[in-house]
Design a protein around this motif. Structure first.
Motif, PDB file in Angstrom:
ATOM      1  N   MET A   1       0.849  -1.198   0.000  1.00  0.00           N
ATOM      2  CA  MET A   1       0.000   0.000   0.000  1.00  0.00           C
ATOM      3  C   MET A   1       0.886   1.250   0.000  1.00  0.00           C
ATOM      4  N   THR A   2       0.617   2.178  -0.912  1.00  0.00           N
ATOM      5  CA  THR A   2       1.446   3.374  -1.009  1.00  0.00           C
ATOM      6  C   THR A   2       0.785   4.543  -0.292  1.00  0.00           C
ATOM      7  N   ALA A   3       1.610   5.360   0.366  1.00  0.00           N
ATOM      8  CA  ALA A   3       1.083   6.549   1.055  1.00  0.00           C
ATOM      9  C   ALA A   3       0.677   7.587   0.018  1.00  0.00           C
ATOM     10  N   PRO A   4      -0.410   8.327   0.267  1.00  0.00           N
ATOM     11  CA  PRO A   4      -0.842   9.301  -0.735  1.00  0.00           C
ATOM     12  C   PRO A   4       0.104  10.486  -0.877  1.00  0.00           C
ATOM     13  N   LEU A   5       0.332  10.865  -2.122  1.00  0.00           N
ATOM     14  CA  LEU A   5       1.066  12.091  -2.443  1.00  0.00           C
ATOM     15  C   LEU A   5       0.015  13.104  -2.909  1.00  0.00           C
ATOM     16  N   VAL A   6       0.038  14.304  -2.331  1.00  0.00           N
ATOM     17  CA  VAL A   6      -0.948  15.326  -2.701  1.00  0.00           C
ATOM     18  C   VAL A   6      -0.259  16.421  -3.504  1.00  0.00           C
ATOM     19  N   VAL A   7      -0.783  16.714  -4.682  1.00  0.00           N
ATOM     20  CA  VAL A   7      -0.244  17.798  -5.512  1.00  0.00           C
ATOM     21  C   VAL A   7      -1.357  18.828  -5.685  1.00  0.00           C
ATOM     22  N   VAL A   8      -1.115  20.047  -5.170  1.00  0.00           N
ATOM     23  CA  VAL A   8      -2.159  21.083  -5.180  1.00  0.00           C
ATOM     24  C   VAL A   8      -1.951  22.011  -6.384  1.00  0.00           C
ATOM     25  N   HIS A   9      -3.031  22.267  -7.101  1.00  0.00           N
ATOM     26  CA  HIS A   9      -3.011  23.111  -8.301  1.00  0.00           C
ATOM     27  C   HIS A   9      -3.887  24.339  -8.063  1.00  0.00           C
ATOM     28  N   SER A  14      -6.123  23.346 -14.217  1.00  0.00           N
ATOM     29  CA  SER A  14      -4.743  22.849 -14.030  1.00  0.00           C
ATOM     30  C   SER A  14      -4.732  21.423 -13.512  1.00  0.00           C
ATOM     31  N   VAL A  15      -5.744  21.024 -12.761  1.00  0.00           N
ATOM     32  CA  VAL A  15      -5.826  19.627 -12.333  1.00  0.00           C
ATOM     33  C   VAL A  15      -5.959  18.732 -13.569  1.00  0.00           C
ATOM     34  N   ALA A  16      -6.865  19.125 -14.477  1.00  0.00           N
ATOM     35  CA  ALA A  16      -7.065  18.326 -15.695  1.00  0.00           C
ATOM     36  C   ALA A  16      -5.801  18.335 -16.557  1.00  0.00           C
ATOM     37  N   ASP A  17      -5.191  19.509 -16.701  1.00  0.00           N
ATOM     38  CA  ASP A  17      -3.998  19.612 -17.555  1.00  0.00           C
ATOM     39  C   ASP A  17      -2.847  18.796 -16.975  1.00  0.00           C
ATOM     40  N   SER A  18      -2.672  18.854 -15.662  1.00  0.00           N
ATOM     41  CA  SER A  18      -1.541  18.124 -15.094  1.00  0.00           C
ATOM     42  C   SER A  18      -1.806  16.628 -15.098  1.00  0.00           C
ATOM     43  N   GLY A  19      -3.072  16.213 -14.943  1.00  0.00           N
ATOM     44  CA  GLY A  19      -3.402  14.791 -15.071  1.00  0.00           C
ATOM     45  C   GLY A  19      -3.104  14.310 -16.486  1.00  0.00           C
ATOM     46  N   ALA A  20      -3.446  15.128 -17.470  1.00  0.00           N
ATOM     47  CA  ALA A  20      -3.206  14.761 -18.872  1.00  0.00           C
ATOM     48  C   ALA A  20      -1.709  14.659 -19.161  1.00  0.00           C
ATOM     49  N   GLY A 209     -10.155  11.303   2.419  1.00  0.00           N
ATOM     50  CA  GLY A 209      -9.448  10.366   1.537  1.00  0.00           C
ATOM     51  C   GLY A 209      -7.958  10.326   1.832  1.00  0.00           C
ATOM     52  N   VAL A 210      -7.370  11.505   1.972  1.00  0.00           N
ATOM     53  CA  VAL A 210      -5.920  11.580   2.196  1.00  0.00           C
ATOM     54  C   VAL A 210      -5.562  11.069   3.589  1.00  0.00           C
ATOM     55  N   GLU A 211      -6.419  11.369   4.566  1.00  0.00           N
ATOM     56  CA  GLU A 211      -6.110  10.963   5.946  1.00  0.00           C
ATOM     57  C   GLU A 211      -6.470   9.508   6.227  1.00  0.00           C
ATOM     58  N   GLY A 212      -7.122   8.852   5.269  1.00  0.00           N
ATOM     59  CA  GLY A 212      -7.386   7.420   5.435  1.00  0.00           C
ATOM     60  C   GLY A 212      -8.580   7.109   6.324  1.00  0.00           C
ATOM     61  N   ALA A 213      -9.676   7.858   6.143  1.00  0.00           N
ATOM     62  CA  ALA A 213     -10.894   7.588   6.921  1.00  0.00           C
ATOM     63  C   ALA A 213     -11.441   6.202   6.585  1.00  0.00           C
ATOM     64  N   THR A 229      -0.014   6.467  -5.165  1.00  0.00           N
ATOM     65  CA  THR A 229      -1.373   6.972  -4.969  1.00  0.00           C
ATOM     66  C   THR A 229      -1.253   8.489  -4.960  1.00  0.00           C
ATOM     67  N   VAL A 230      -1.782   9.134  -5.991  1.00  0.00           N
ATOM     68  CA  VAL A 230      -1.560  10.578  -6.140  1.00  0.00           C
ATOM     69  C   VAL A 230      -2.902  11.303  -6.156  1.00  0.00           C
ATOM     70  N   TRP A 231      -2.983  12.338  -5.351  1.00  0.00           N
ATOM     71  CA  TRP A 231      -4.168  13.199  -5.333  1.00  0.00           C
ATOM     72  C   TRP A 231      -3.817  14.473  -6.091  1.00  0.00           C
ATOM     73  N   LEU A 232      -4.439  14.672  -7.245  1.00  0.00           N
ATOM     74  CA  LEU A 232      -4.274  15.909  -8.010  1.00  0.00           C
ATOM     75  C   LEU A 232      -5.493  16.767  -7.672  1.00  0.00           C
ATOM     76  N   VAL A 233      -5.279  17.793  -6.881  1.00  0.00           N
ATOM     77  CA  VAL A 233      -6.410  18.559  -6.333  1.00  0.00           C
ATOM     78  C   VAL A 233      -6.213  20.041  -6.610  1.00  0.00           C
ATOM     79  N   ASP A 234      -7.315  20.800  -6.590  1.00  0.00           N
ATOM     80  CA  ASP A 234      -7.182  22.243  -6.700  1.00  0.00           C
ATOM     81  C   ASP A 234      -7.152  22.847  -5.290  1.00  0.00           C
ATOM     82  N   ALA A 235      -6.833  24.139  -5.235  1.00  0.00           N
ATOM     83  CA  ALA A 235      -6.639  24.779  -3.929  1.00  0.00           C
ATOM     84  C   ALA A 235      -7.911  24.715  -3.084  1.00  0.00           C
TER      85      ALA A 235
END
Ligand code: 6PG
Length: 244
Positions: A1-9, A14-20, A209-213, A229-235
């Motif tokens: 199981m991988t720990a989540p990495l959060v990338v804030v856009h 920008s979330v869609a563009d960076s996912g693409a 999701g990130v905190e593992g509820a 496990t990557v979270w691509l999220v906006d601010a």
């Protein structure tokens, strides 16, 4: 199981563009290494936005899309071509302009091609099993404000299905009521899980999701990639995350 990495856009685009951009780069790397990649797509607004962004990404034409297998994490149990199906919405966003091989585009059977949502789930599970790859290379997932992913809703009994690849979902809290979804087990048999999320109404879902509820609060938290496990999220959707 991988720990989540959060990338804030800064915003949803920008979330869609960076996912693409991430997807194009990943597919190029996988194909250069001789792999025929399997990618699972999602519905929702970001599920379509990422497809539009792929078509805008300069390097997308370097990918051999005819050798990319496409799946969906879930589908609304509606006939082929119905405007409310995830695949129809993805097609409208430009999926059919990528140059995919139709034989590698694995759509979930609707009522026009199956006896029931259960039958459709069995057909889909058989397709996954028969696809040769035992893991998805990339699993793209949107997240609902209630913490659902694919059609696995917190507190709904279908989300806790085990020993299965796909499950029929009835009485979905979000319409339409009948759906077919990959299970937690199957979603987590992915090398890379990428959550794409935007909007202030998702702040609690991102935090959970990130905190593992637990599954009664967050379906997203039950899904982890084998490699990342990557979270691509906006601010806005990142607003409730602890900082520092
Ligand atoms: O089947 C559905 O009802 C939707 O597809 C849903 O699961 C959606 O993917 C998420 O709610 C995220 O949606 P957004 O990308 O619009 O935030």
């Amino acid at each position: 199981m991988t720990a989540p990495l959060v990338v804030v856009h800064p915003d949803k685009q920008s979330v869609a563009d960076s996912g693409a951009a991430r997807l194009v780069t990943t597919l190029l790397d996988l194909q250069a290494a001789g792999r025929e990649p399997h990618v699972s797509l999602t519905g929702g607004s970001l599920g379509s936005a990422i497809i539009a962004s792929i078509l805008e990404a300069p390097a997308h034409s370097a990918v051999d899309w005819s050798r990319v297998s496409v799946w969906w994490g879930d589908e609304r149990y509606l006939p082929a071509g119905d405007a409310d199906r995830n695949d129809t919405q993805n097609d409208a966003a430009g999926l059919d302009r990528l140059g995919l091989d139709a034989a590698r585009v694995h759509r979930v059977a609707g009522p026009d091609a199956s006896d029931s949502a259960e039958d459709s789930a069995q057909q889909y599970a058989a397709a996954v099993r028969g696809s040769g790859g035992d893991a998805f290379d990339v699993m793209i997932l949107g997240v609902g404000p209630d913490g659902h992913v694919a059609s696995l809703f917190p507190g709904h009994p279908a989300q806790l299905t085990t020993d299965a690849i796909a499950v029929a979902v009835h009485d979905s809290p979000k319409p339409p009521p009948d759906r077919v979804s990959l299970t937690f087990e199957c979603l987590s048999r992915s090398d890379r899980v990428w959550f794409l999320v935007a909007g202030a109404d998702k702040a609690q879902a991102v935090r959970d999701g990130v905190e593992g509820a637990g599954p009664e609060r967050s379906s997203a938290a039950q899904v982890h990639g084998l490699r990342e496990t990557v979270w691509l999220v906006d601010a806005e959707s990142a607003a409730d995350l602890a900082t520092g």
